[in-house]
Write a protein that holds these residues in place. Structure first.
Motif, mmCIF file in Angstrom:
data_model
loop_
_atom_site.group_PDB
_atom_site.id
_atom_site.type_symbol
_atom_site.label_atom_id
_atom_site.label_comp_id
_atom_site.label_asym_id
_atom_site.label_seq_id
_atom_site.Cartn_x
_atom_site.Cartn_y
_atom_site.Cartn_z
ATOM 1 N N LYS A 184 48.360 51.523 50.469
ATOM 2 C CA LYS A 184 47.394 50.471 50.189
ATOM 3 C C LYS A 184 46.694 50.680 48.853
ATOM 4 O O LYS A 184 46.242 51.773 48.537
ATOM 5 N N GLN A 185 46.607 49.613 48.089
ATOM 6 C CA GLN A 185 45.891 49.652 46.810
ATOM 7 C C GLN A 185 44.389 49.728 47.058
ATOM 8 O O GLN A 185 43.885 49.269 48.087
ATOM 9 N N THR A 186 43.647 50.322 46.125
ATOM 10 C CA THR A 186 42.194 50.358 46.202
ATOM 11 C C THR A 186 41.602 49.579 45.024
ATOM 12 O O THR A 186 42.273 49.367 44.017
ATOM 13 N N SER A 187 40.368 49.170 45.177
ATOM 14 C CA SER A 187 39.723 48.387 44.120
ATOM 15 C C SER A 187 38.223 48.697 44.056
ATOM 16 O O SER A 187 37.595 49.007 45.075
ATOM 17 N N LYS A 188 37.667 48.590 42.862
ATOM 18 C CA LYS A 188 36.237 48.780 42.671
ATOM 19 C C LYS A 188 35.450 47.539 43.074
ATOM 20 O O LYS A 188 34.255 47.602 43.356
ATOM 21 N N GLN A 189 36.141 46.401 43.088
ATOM 22 C CA GLN A 189 35.489 45.130 43.399
ATOM 23 C C GLN A 189 35.346 44.944 44.910
ATOM 24 O O GLN A 189 36.318 45.091 45.653
ATOM 25 N N ALA A 191 34.866 42.213 46.646
ATOM 26 C CA ALA A 191 35.663 41.089 47.148
ATOM 27 C C ALA A 191 37.127 41.487 47.315
ATOM 28 O O ALA A 191 37.779 41.134 48.308
ATOM 29 N N ASP A 192 37.660 42.235 46.344
ATOM 30 C CA ASP A 192 39.055 42.667 46.423
ATOM 31 C C ASP A 192 39.265 43.675 47.549
ATOM 32 O O ASP A 192 40.272 43.625 48.267
ATOM 33 N N SER A 193 38.308 44.577 47.714
ATOM 34 C CA SER A 193 38.407 45.559 48.797
ATOM 35 C C SER A 193 38.387 44.869 50.153
ATOM 36 O O SER A 193 39.137 45.232 51.070
ATOM 37 N N THR A 194 37.541 43.847 50.268
ATOM 38 C CA THR A 194 37.475 43.081 51.517
ATOM 39 C C THR A 194 38.801 42.389 51.791
ATOM 40 O O THR A 194 39.304 42.396 52.923
ATOM 41 N N LYS A 195 39.351 41.806 50.748
ATOM 42 C CA LYS A 195 40.637 41.120 50.883
ATOM 43 C C LYS A 195 41.727 42.094 51.323
ATOM 44 O O LYS A 195 42.513 41.800 52.237
ATOM 45 N N LEU A 196 41.788 43.265 50.702
ATOM 46 C CA LEU A 196 42.793 44.270 51.047
ATOM 47 C C LEU A 196 42.631 44.725 52.494
ATOM 48 O O LEU A 196 43.626 44.912 53.214
ATOM 49 N N ASN A 197 41.387 44.868 52.936
ATOM 50 C CA ASN A 197 41.131 45.306 54.310
ATOM 51 C C ASN A 197 41.568 44.247 55.322
ATOM 52 O O ASN A 197 42.123 44.571 56.379
ATOM 53 N N ILE A 198 41.314 42.976 54.985
ATOM 54 C CA ILE A 198 41.711 41.886 55.885
ATOM 55 C C ILE A 198 43.232 41.821 55.998
ATOM 56 O O ILE A 198 43.789 41.715 57.099
ATOM 57 N N ILE A 199 43.894 41.876 54.848
ATOM 58 C CA ILE A 199 45.359 41.831 54.848
ATOM 59 C C ILE A 199 45.933 42.998 55.647
ATOM 60 O O ILE A 199 46.849 42.833 56.460
ATOM 61 N N THR A 200 45.364 44.193 55.425
ATOM 62 C CA THR A 200 45.847 45.375 56.132
ATOM 63 C C THR A 200 45.659 45.239 57.640
ATOM 64 O O THR A 200 46.548 45.575 58.423
ATOM 65 N N SER A 201 44.518 44.718 58.046
ATOM 66 C CA SER A 201 44.254 44.524 59.481
ATOM 67 C C SER A 201 45.234 43.543 60.099
ATOM 68 O O SER A 201 45.720 43.749 61.222
ATOM 69 N N GLN A 202 45.534 42.475 59.369
ATOM 70 C CA GLN A 202 46.482 41.482 59.879
ATOM 71 C C GLN A 202 47.879 42.076 60.040
ATOM 72 O O GLN A 202 48.572 41.827 61.034
ATOM 73 N N ILE A 203 48.266 42.868 59.056
ATOM 74 C CA ILE A 203 49.589 43.502 59.105
ATOM 75 C C ILE A 203 49.652 44.529 60.228
ATOM 76 O O ILE A 203 50.634 44.582 60.980
ATOM 77 N N GLU A 204 48.598 45.330 60.360
ATOM 78 C CA GLU A 204 48.541 46.306 61.454
ATOM 79 C C GLU A 204 48.669 45.620 62.811
ATOM 80 O O GLU A 204 49.356 46.111 63.714
ATOM 81 N N GLU A 205 48.001 44.492 62.950
ATOM 82 C CA GLU A 205 48.053 43.749 64.217
ATOM 83 C C GLU A 205 49.476 43.361 64.574
ATOM 84 O O GLU A 205 49.902 43.479 65.725
#
Length: 287
Positions: A184-189, A191-205
């Motif tokens: 998983k990519q990381t970000s200082k922003q 909004a971007d971190s939130t987006k990455l977390n949401i995508i990751t959660s959806q994929i994990e599901e």
């Protein structure tokens, strides 16, 4: 136009130019065919280079004999269903036509690296991959292991439509009995971190729902995601790396060609499963 996955046959298409790397692509296809119980079809496109090497009048006969010998050798060692085809025309057009006609599930393409693949398919190098009607596994000289693709790296980044990879990740994992290594990519922003977390959660599901074995690791730095991804793949002794070839769906300013080429022609020679965003309609999430 790409075909829906349900409309495809259990066929692996493998173009060959009769080079050692082409032979390795065939070896990958044979092993995958054995593990998946898929048919393997070997294709050679007769073009100017073929006629220059084998002669204008004898090219077809020489190619047919070479393909017959390859098939004979495979059948002497394996019980898989294997066949061959040869056609005249441009490499780009013929490969895509045959993939569509056969309704192949996947293509395995050998390359010597960026320069080698450019030589193989002329100015259509990336075009063969990025506009393929089926997913393409690009292999270099690295041989496939006896157990196939057991460790598959699955990147989640801001500029890659990771969610469209989910369907193929699940299929690959279940068919090859693989472990998916999410990076998983990381970000200082924020909004971007939130987006990455949401995508990751959806994929994990989806992975959990389908009984997929997986682990999650994060990039240590905010920059050079592709470089960190490759380092991670090497450190984990990965057998396959997944990627979306059209990585600029959500950010048109993203340099897709640079991303794609760095992964596809990686120096570690890890095979890369290239998936085009062809509106599969299987699993696609919205935020």
């Amino acid at each position: 136009m790409a075909q829906n996955i349900q409309d495809r046959n259990n066929i692996i298409l493998v173009p060959t130019d009769f080079t050692p790397v082409g032979e390795n692509a065939i070896a990958h296809a044979v092993k995958a065919g054995e593990l998946l119980n898929f048919k393997v079809v070997i294709l050679h496109v007769i073009n100017r280079e073929t006629r220059s090497s084998f002669g204008k009048e004898k090219a077809s006969l020489v190619v047919e004999n070479k393909l017959k010998e390859i098939v004979k050798g495979i059948k002497s060692k394996s019980k898989i269903d294997v066949d061959f085809l040869y056609r005249e025309g441009s490499i780009f057009d013929v490969i895509h036509e045959v993939a569509s006609e056969l309704k192949a599930s996947i293509m395995i393409l050998g390359t010597h690296g960026k320069k080698g693949l450019q030589h193989l398919v002329g100015s259509y190098a990336m075009k063969v991959i990025t506009q393929s009607p089926v997913p393409v596994i690009v292999v270099q000289k690295r041989q496939i292991s006896e157990h196939g693709y057991k460790k598959i790296v699955f990147p989640i980044g801001l500029y890659t439509e990771s969610r469209q990879q989910v369907f193929y990740a699940i299929i690959s994992s279940l068919l090859f009995k693989s472990e998916l290594l999410i990076f998983k990519q990381t970000s200082k922003q924020v909004a971007d971190s939130t987006k990455l977390n949401i995508i990751t959660s959806q994929i994990e599901e989806e992975f959990k729902k389908n009984g997929v074995k997986y682990t999650i690791s994060e990039a240590e730095k905010h920059a050079n995601f592709a470089g960190q991804l490759l380092d991670f793949a090497v450190s984990e002794s990965a057998d396959l790396l997944m990627m979306m070839t059209d990585s600029n769906i959500e950010n048109p300013s993203f340099d897709n060609s640079s991303w794609s080429e760095k992964l596809i022609f990686n120096l570690a020679q890890i095979p890369v499963l290239s998936i085009n965003p062809v509106y599969l309609g299987q699993i696609y999430f919205t935020l």
